[in-house]
Motif scaffolding. Sequence first.
Motif, short mmCIF file in Angstrom:
data_model
loop_
_atom_site.label_atom_id
_atom_site.label_comp_id
_atom_site.label_asym_id
_atom_site.label_seq_id
_atom_site.Cartn_x
_atom_site.Cartn_y
_atom_site.Cartn_z
N CYS A 23 -28.39 -32.39 -53.57
CA CYS A 23 -27.40 -31.82 -52.65
C CYS A 23 -25.98 -32.19 -53.06
O CYS A 23 -25.03 -31.51 -52.68
N ASP A 24 -25.84 -33.24 -53.85
CA ASP A 24 -24.52 -33.69 -54.31
C ASP A 24 -23.92 -32.76 -55.37
O ASP A 24 -22.72 -32.81 -55.63
N VAL A 25 -24.76 -31.95 -56.01
CA VAL A 25 -24.26 -31.10 -57.11
C VAL A 25 -24.51 -29.62 -56.89
O VAL A 25 -24.34 -28.82 -57.80
N GLY A 26 -24.94 -29.27 -55.69
CA GLY A 26 -25.17 -27.86 -55.44
C GLY A 26 -25.70 -27.62 -54.04
O GLY A 26 -25.88 -28.55 -53.26
N GLN A 27 -25.98 -26.38 -53.78
CA GLN A 27 -26.51 -25.98 -52.49
C GLN A 27 -28.00 -25.66 -52.65
O GLN A 27 -28.37 -24.83 -53.49
N LEU A 52 -22.52 -26.56 -62.01
CA LEU A 52 -22.74 -27.27 -63.27
C LEU A 52 -23.45 -26.37 -64.27
O LEU A 52 -24.32 -25.57 -63.90
N ASP A 53 -23.09 -26.50 -65.54
CA ASP A 53 -23.85 -25.79 -66.55
C ASP A 53 -25.16 -26.56 -66.79
O ASP A 53 -25.36 -27.65 -66.25
N TYR A 54 -26.03 -25.99 -67.58
CA TYR A 54 -27.36 -26.58 -67.76
C TYR A 54 -27.29 -28.02 -68.28
O TYR A 54 -27.96 -28.90 -67.74
N ASP A 55 -26.49 -28.27 -69.29
CA ASP A 55 -26.41 -29.62 -69.86
C ASP A 55 -25.86 -30.63 -68.86
O ASP A 55 -26.33 -31.76 -68.80
N LEU A 58 -28.69 -31.25 -66.33
CA LEU A 58 -29.71 -32.08 -66.95
C LEU A 58 -29.25 -33.53 -67.02
O LEU A 58 -30.00 -34.45 -66.68
N SER A 59 -28.03 -33.74 -67.42
CA SER A 59 -27.47 -35.08 -67.48
C SER A 59 -27.44 -35.72 -66.09
O SER A 59 -27.78 -36.89 -65.92
N PHE A 60 -27.04 -34.94 -65.09
CA PHE A 60 -26.99 -35.45 -63.73
C PHE A 60 -28.36 -35.92 -63.25
O PHE A 60 -28.47 -36.95 -62.60
N THR A 61 -29.41 -35.18 -63.56
CA THR A 61 -30.76 -35.52 -63.04
C THR A 61 -31.26 -36.86 -63.55
O THR A 61 -32.12 -37.48 -62.92
N LYS A 62 -30.74 -37.32 -64.66
CA LYS A 62 -31.21 -38.59 -65.22
C LYS A 62 -30.80 -39.78 -64.36
O LYS A 62 -31.52 -40.78 -64.27
N GLN A 63 -29.65 -39.70 -63.69
CA GLN A 63 -29.18 -40.82 -62.86
C GLN A 63 -30.06 -41.05 -61.63
O GLN A 63 -30.48 -42.17 -61.38
N PRO A 64 -30.38 -40.00 -60.84
CA PRO A 64 -31.29 -40.25 -59.72
C PRO A 64 -32.67 -40.74 -60.19
O PRO A 64 -33.29 -41.58 -59.53
#
Length: 113
Positions: A23-27, A52-55, A58-64
């Motif tokens: 929810c922090d990066v989109g709806q 966000l673009d795909y990369d 993808l980078s964001f998902t690694k932190q959670p």
Amino acid sequence: MCLGSNIGLQSIEKINKAYSSLCDVGQIVCHSSVYGSASGYLNQVIVSHTSLDYDELLSFTKQPELNLGRRPQHKAQGIVPIDIDIVIYDEEVMRPLDYDSAYFNRGLEELHS
């Protein structure tokens, strides 16, 4: 996107926290229920919109994943505290094996019903 976890009772908690992080990066447009798969995972399919673009996504998902206990060696050990996979991005299939899997299609079918 598809969220997955195979650590028993904590799986729902991990999936819920991963969902919240997205929810922090989109709806979030819609999501399936959390459901079990034959391989012992709990899964959830999510449709979201993001700038966000795909990369970047993808980078964001690694932190959670890291925050929720995912470590590089876990998958080889069969332990998956949380997995956040971008299966489809901008109508393009990014992970064909996941896209064709029963666990992803179960959630996708739920969204289409």
